[in-house]
Every structure is written in C-alpha cells, then in structure tokens.
Design a protein around this motif. Structure first.
Motif, PDB file in Angstrom:
ATOM      1  N   GLU A 116       0.849  -1.181   0.000  1.00 11.36           N
ATOM      2  CA  GLU A 116       0.000   0.000   0.000  1.00 11.36           C
ATOM      3  C   GLU A 116       0.893   1.242   0.000  1.00 11.36           C
ATOM      4  O   GLU A 116       1.926   1.266   0.675  1.00 11.36           O
ATOM      5  N   GLU A 117       0.501   2.231  -0.771  1.00 12.23           N
ATOM      6  CA  GLU A 117       1.138   3.548  -0.722  1.00 12.23           C
ATOM      7  C   GLU A 117       1.220   3.994   0.740  1.00 12.23           C
ATOM      8  O   GLU A 117       0.253   3.828   1.497  1.00 12.23           O
ATOM      9  N   GLY A 118       2.365   4.522   1.150  1.00 12.09           N
ATOM     10  CA  GLY A 118       2.512   4.990   2.527  1.00 12.09           C
ATOM     11  C   GLY A 118       3.146   3.959   3.455  1.00 12.09           C
ATOM     12  O   GLY A 118       3.448   4.256   4.611  1.00 12.09           O
ATOM     13  N   PHE A 119       3.361   2.744   2.960  1.00 13.67           N
ATOM     14  CA  PHE A 119       3.992   1.696   3.770  1.00 13.67           C
ATOM     15  C   PHE A 119       5.402   2.149   4.165  1.00 13.67           C
ATOM     16  O   PHE A 119       6.124   2.748   3.368  1.00 13.67           O
ATOM     17  N   GLU A 120       5.810   1.862   5.393  1.00 17.17           N
ATOM     18  CA  GLU A 120       7.141   2.294   5.859  1.00 17.17           C
ATOM     19  C   GLU A 120       8.242   1.505   5.157  1.00 17.17           C
ATOM     20  O   GLU A 120       8.269   0.279   5.219  1.00 17.17           O
ATOM     21  N   ILE A 121       9.187   2.217   4.549  1.00 18.06           N
ATOM     22  CA  ILE A 121      10.247   1.524   3.811  1.00 18.06           C
ATOM     23  C   ILE A 121      11.144   0.712   4.755  1.00 18.06           C
ATOM     24  O   ILE A 121      11.612  -0.363   4.403  1.00 18.06           O
ATOM     25  N   GLU A 122      11.317   1.197   5.985  1.00 14.90           N
ATOM     26  CA  GLU A 122      12.152   0.418   6.903  1.00 14.90           C
ATOM     27  C   GLU A 122      11.514  -0.941   7.207  1.00 14.90           C
ATOM     28  O   GLU A 122      12.202  -1.960   7.282  1.00 14.90           O
ATOM     29  N   ALA A 125      12.051  -3.104   4.228  1.00 13.96           N
ATOM     30  CA  ALA A 125      13.441  -3.585   4.185  1.00 13.96           C
ATOM     31  C   ALA A 125      13.624  -4.761   5.133  1.00 13.96           C
ATOM     32  O   ALA A 125      14.277  -5.757   4.802  1.00 13.96           O
ATOM     33  N   ILE A 128      11.845  -7.860   3.562  1.00 11.49           N
ATOM     34  CA  ILE A 128      12.586  -8.401   2.418  1.00 11.49           C
ATOM     35  C   ILE A 128      13.879  -9.059   2.901  1.00 11.49           C
ATOM     36  O   ILE A 128      14.254 -10.145   2.455  1.00 11.49           O
TER      37      ILE A 128
ATOM     38  N   LEU B  11      16.692   6.384   2.302  1.00  8.94           N
ATOM     39  CA  LEU B  11      15.567   5.596   1.799  1.00  8.94           C
ATOM     40  C   LEU B  11      14.752   5.019   2.958  1.00  8.94           C
ATOM     41  O   LEU B  11      13.513   5.072   2.958  1.00  8.94           O
ATOM     42  N   LEU B  12      15.466   4.506   3.965  1.00  5.10           N
ATOM     43  CA  LEU B  12      14.785   3.804   5.061  1.00  5.10           C
ATOM     44  C   LEU B  12      13.841   4.695   5.847  1.00  5.10           C
ATOM     45  O   LEU B  12      12.865   4.229   6.416  1.00  5.10           O
ATOM     46  N   ARG B  14      11.901   6.836   4.719  1.00 10.00           N
ATOM     47  CA  ARG B  14      10.759   7.288   3.926  1.00 10.00           C
ATOM     48  C   ARG B  14       9.622   6.271   3.900  1.00 10.00           C
ATOM     49  O   ARG B  14       9.697   5.215   4.500  1.00 10.00           O
ATOM     50  N   ARG B  15       8.558   6.668   3.232  1.00 12.05           N
ATOM     51  CA  ARG B  15       7.431   5.765   3.035  1.00 12.05           C
ATOM     52  C   ARG B  15       7.262   5.487   1.554  1.00 12.05           C
ATOM     53  O   ARG B  15       7.725   6.258   0.716  1.00 12.05           O
ATOM     54  N   ILE B  16       6.614   4.369   1.252  1.00 10.74           N
ATOM     55  CA  ILE B  16       6.405   3.963  -0.142  1.00 10.74           C
ATOM     56  C   ILE B  16       5.466   4.947  -0.846  1.00 10.74           C
ATOM     57  O   ILE B  16       4.414   5.308  -0.320  1.00 10.74           O
ATOM     58  N   ILE B  30      14.311   0.731  -5.299  1.00 14.95           N
ATOM     59  CA  ILE B  30      13.874  -0.309  -4.355  1.00 14.95           C
ATOM     60  C   ILE B  30      14.630  -1.611  -4.631  1.00 14.95           C
ATOM     61  O   ILE B  30      15.165  -2.253  -3.719  1.00 14.95           O
ATOM     62  N   LEU B  34      16.970  -2.496  -1.676  1.00 14.02           N
ATOM     63  CA  LEU B  34      16.324  -3.407  -0.734  1.00 14.02           C
ATOM     64  C   LEU B  34      16.453  -4.857  -1.152  1.00 14.02           C
ATOM     65  O   LEU B  34      16.225  -5.745  -0.365  1.00 14.02           O
TER      66      LEU B  34
END
Lengths: 356, 356
Positions: A116-122, A125, A128, B11-12, B14-16, B30, B34
């Motif tokens: 979903e848009e807004g998902f935390e990239i950390e 990471a 994954i 990057l970390l 931020r949000r998607i 990404i 990642l």
C-alpha cells in the motif's frame, strides 16, 4: 450463454465468504467448480508431471530426464510482524516447506510484493531482508520478482506471493498412503495459529506464544535422501492444522487414519490457549512442522533419525487402518486423552482469516 | 544494528510512494537498495542461469541439458473489467509474453488469487475462465495455484499473481543489443494504457478505446524458431511504454537508440486521447505488442515474416547507433513528426497506478 456460467448456478449467485479462503471444504468448492471445471483436463499437468489432478503441495514438470517441482502461495498474514517471525520469514519458509513435502530440494525462488502507498520503507526492508535470508540460508537463490504499489485504501499493508522451484530428490505424492503406514509429526503442533490469534488479542486474550515458523530443510533433505522410498505422504499442516491435513489424506486414499491424542506433541501454553478460546489444537496452523506417513517397518528408524537431526520432540502419533466399518473410510479418528474416541472433522469455515 | 538498516538511511526513513511501483527509476531504487544489496550475489541466479544479475522479463534456470524460463507478476489493474479485456486475460497474456520475450515457449502456469470478502462469485468465475482460456488456448497448462480471502476493507477487489514456466527455444537477453540493430514494433502502441485511463474517466474524459491485451504466441514462436539467432533484444512495453523499454535497453547496452516518430504505429484515438491529457503516447502501456532489436541484415525479412503472420501494422521504427557525442550514450532520441529531435525520457513517477 457466457461459458463461465457453466459452473453451478447456486454458487454463481453468491458472494465470496472468508471461509472460501480457509483451505477446507469451501475452498475445494471453488477449486472444483471454478477452476477444474473450466480448465480442460488435458491442461491440468504437463506430460508425466502432476498438477490440478493431484492438488499436492507442489506441481511437477518433466524437463528432459529431470522432474522439477513448482509451488506458489500468497501470504496475507495479519499482523505482518508477530512473535517468532514476520510475513517475509513466513513466505520463504512456507515456499521451502511446500517443495520439501513434495520430495524436492528447493533451489530457486521468485517473489512478488504488493504494498500500500505509505507503507514504511524500513519495515519493507526488514521483511525483504528476512525473506531473502531465509531463502539463501537454505540454499535457495532469489532470481526474480515483481513490485507493485496500490493507492492508499486499496490494500491493508502488504501481500507477498512467493514461488519456489525445486529438483526432485524422491517424489512424494500424498495419494500413495497405504494401510499400515505410521503417522509421524516432527514437533509440537499449532504454535503458529496460536501465536497469530494471541498476537491479535482476538477473544480479548493476549498471551505470549511464539510461532514455529521455520524451513524444514535440515530435517527433510536428509530424510528424503535416506528414506525417500519409505515415505508415502508428507505435508505441512498450515491452514486447518493436522486436522485438515489428515482428513485430506484419509479422503484422497480412502483409508481410516487413527491417531492417539496423548502422543501428539502440543506445548502446554498452546493447549491452554486453545482450550480457553474453544478451538481444537489439531485445527491450529503450524508453519514449521512436517507430518509424514511412512512404511511401518521403517517408522522407528526414521523417528530415531529425526531425533538425531535435532527434532527431539518428533513422535509417532498414529497409523493408517483398514476400517472394519466401510463407513469409516475417509475418516480421522482420535483416541482422546480421556480414553474415549472422537471423529476429527476437517475444519470448515475460516477459523482464522489472514493466518498465513 | 539490524542488518536491513544497511540500506541507504535516506531511503529507510521514507514511506512507499505510488512511483515506487511504476517500474521506472524509483522501482529500480527499491530493487537495488532493498533486494540486490540484501541478497548475496552468489544467490542472484542458479548456476549458468540468469536472475537478479540481468533483471530480464524472465529468469533462467538450468535443468540437466535444458534451460527453463520462469516469470512472476502481480496484477492489480483497476477497473478489473475494461474495454478489450479483464484482469484474468491480462494476467495470462502478461505472463505468456514475458516468457516469449526471453525466447521461451510457455508450457505451464500457476496462479494465486487474493480476493476481498464479498466479491461476486460470478465475476470471479468470469475472470478465472478468461485467464484459464487464455493460457490453454496458447498451449499452457494451468498446474496449480493458491486462493486466499481477506476480510472486507482489507483489499479493493482482487489481486492475481501468475507464474509462467517455459522451455527456451532461443535465449534472448536484452544486454546483447548492438550498434546497427534495427528496432521493430509489432503493432500500434499505447492502447492498453489509454483504455484503462479512459475507462476510469480520469481527467473527466470517457472515450472508448480498447486495450490491445493479447498473448503474442502466434507471432513470437515462429519468429524465435526461424530468426532466434538474429534477435538481440525483445520486450513487451508494459509499464512506462516503449519510452521505458527503449531507455532500459539504451542504458543496459550503453548505446544510443534513435527512433522516427512518424514510423511508430499509434491509433488516431490513442494519439488524440494522449494529446488531450498531455501524456506522451510512447509512455503509455501496451499489453499485446512486441518490440524487437534485430540484426539489420535480417530486419526487412523479419518484418515481412511478421506481416505474413498477420501482424500487418508491424514497422521498423528506428535503429541502434554509436553516438558521435559520448554524452548521448544511454539515450533515446526521437525524430519528431514536425521534423525536429527530442530526447525521450524514461517516464518517472507513476503516471498510471493500477494499470496492470
């Protein structure tokens, strides 16, 4: 008339229920009516391979003199991070275990992630990383994937779909289970289901139970290499637990499966939690447990080998019988701890949505 | 420190964004940060196969003396039924085309469907029917899958993930494109992107454009069999259109790609619609178009063969050049219909979310 209307009209007029995704009777209704009725049977498999005819943990494709195994699963677990694991570890473990249960050595994986848009990239990471590490630590290359983002409000969090590809060591299909076979479980059952339910605080209870999620490579590769020919069935009891798995086996092979509840390893906290919420622990999902049907002459030796490999709580929990009463064909009967007997039903309905 | 924090801290934190799923620069960020930073490079592929090293339409796995191709994609298109197709036809076509673009004959597919509770079963039956028919009509067996249901509010509609498996006819990798090669497109571009946008009524305009979604089996199998050795690159211009695809080729091969806009087939209504909404038609997705880079000596013959096979609008639209100015390496330059020149940028951002 549109060709898809050939499916049962009763089914077509309805809407999807959570139970259609439970992996049980209602899921079979979807597979039988919407998939097997639609795909011509000559397209259920490739050559001497397997596919919709068998609906096993993996499908087999002949390539030259080899047979490769392929499996796909989508993971929607909620919460995505839970005691003992996360959706990444779950996706990799589930994929690896499906290959192992078909008698294959996992060699490669691909993943497709929708967030979903807004998902935390950390968080992404972390997931994954844990997925990739689970794959590579088990010798599985991560060779490709897809990544999609949907606008906020179109998806709750993340869905991961993983595909695993393996080379057959010794093919294990679950339609070869014979009377006399012994049933072995590799360790305590139900931890994953109990962990997810308790992490959610469903039923107002929040207790601390860790998921058992783990790849079974270290257990299954040696067992397949040494005892492959003596294994007549192998499965990981995920959705619907061993109640579901053993019922599928009993029906597919037209046999009676008899189990002794006092022999089944279940952690005290899982048993207590299942009692409290009124769920049969046999119906709770495991994500790091193997159930094997093995030749009775070799059962004790295989059990000893499993313990040697570090699976100390592995146990023979029952056997496959010729029913005296033909109405008992296709049933699972348990001797209860109180000393009586009960029929173990295939769980119906979706007791736990988004468990895997 | 948790190991996943090795990715760039910027990057970390931020949000998607939607653009992370657009298939362009942000998606590469990404994948590079990642995925490729996390998976050790010895696990990017299996043996002599390909995988994360190449990031091509399919990954290759050596099996005995053969090479098999595998691809995965998740489809989230909105609306799920659109002029010219639906999400089922799209999933099957996309999967088949990814295999063909790698030089493989598609032989088997698996699908995983996640739907929202309450989804109409008749719509599901239609989608599954159309997906299965698209696969089987193209000789692809449907050998397995998964089916999950998530509670209402957890997903907008349906996500289909498909996996395709093929046998290599002649391997086509897109890092072998050489100066002098001609660029061929098989037919009019951008119809899918324009169809989805106009079906949604985005920009307040609702015009009737049909998606071009179709498997390219009938085109690509004969071309691969007869001319495989003369094809140095093949791709289907989905997310980001041919603008994205040609930019990827130019960068991967460190060449200049020159195209002549007057030669590129585009339907009048697509051109008009793209003009109205201010989008470059070259950046609109196609789901039934092949772009080939071929040996210049064979280009006219291959083009004639494509027309013979029924692809009447196929055209040579440009070629691969050695740039006089080294700063032009990795660029796509178009001669405009007005007679000038422009740099065709790789689309950035997500111009159309949920387009495939």
């Amino acid at each position: 008339m549109e060709p898809w209307k050939l499916a049962s009209r009763k089914l077509l007029s309805r809407r999807i229920l959570l139970s259609h995704g439970g992996g049980g009777k209602e899921t079979h209704e979807i597979i039988e009516n919407l998939i097997k009725k639609i795909v011509p049977s000559e397209y259920w498999k490739v050559g001497e391979g397997t596919g919709l005819d068998l609906l096993d943990d993996s499908s087999l494709i002949p390539v030259g003199d080899s047979m490769i195994a392929v499996t796909i699963d989508s993971y929607t677990v909620d919460p995505i991070i839970f005691p003992g694991g996360d959706i990444g570890i779950l996706a990799a473990s589930g994929t690896i275990n499906d290959l192992l249960m078909s008698g294959a050595r996992p060699i490669a994986a691909l993943d497709s992630i929708v967030v979903e848009e807004g998902f935390e990239i950390e968080t992404l990471a972390r997931i994954i990383h844990n997925m990739a590490e689970t794959f590579t630590r088990n010798g599985v290359a991560v060779i490709g994937g897809d990544f999609k983002v949907v606008p906020k409000g179109n998806l709750d969090n993340i869905i991961i779909t993983t595909v695993g590809i393996g080379r057959i060591i010794h093919p294990v299909r679950d339609d070869m289970i014979r009377e006399g076979d012994k049933i072995i479980v590799s360790g305590p059952i139900g931890n994953h289901g109990a962990a997810i339910l308790s992490a959610r605080g469903t039923y107002g209870l929040k207790v601390s139970i860790e998921s058992d999620v783990q790849p079974l490579t270290q257990l299954m590769i040696p067992i397949l290499e040494k005892y492959g020919q003596f294994i007549s069935g192998a499965g990981d009891p995920t959705r619907g637990g061993i109640a579901m798995l053993l019922n599928e086996w009993a029906k597919k092979n037209d046999v009676l499966i008899y189990i002794d509840e006092s022999k089944i390893p279940v952690r005290d906290e899982v048993k207590a939690y299942a009692d409290l919420i009124g769920v049969d622990p046999l119906a709770l999902a495991s994500e790091g447990v193997a159930v094997l049907a093995v030749n009775s002459d070799k059962a004790e030796e295989i059990l000893a080998h499993m313990k040697n490999l570090g699976w100390n709580e592995a146990a023979i929990i029952g056997d496959v019988r010729k029913p005296k009463d033909p109405r008992h064909k296709g049933l699972v009967i348990a001797k209860t701890e109180a000393g009586g007997f009960r029929i173990v039903e295939a769980p119906s309905g979706e007791i736990v949505p988004r468990i895997c």
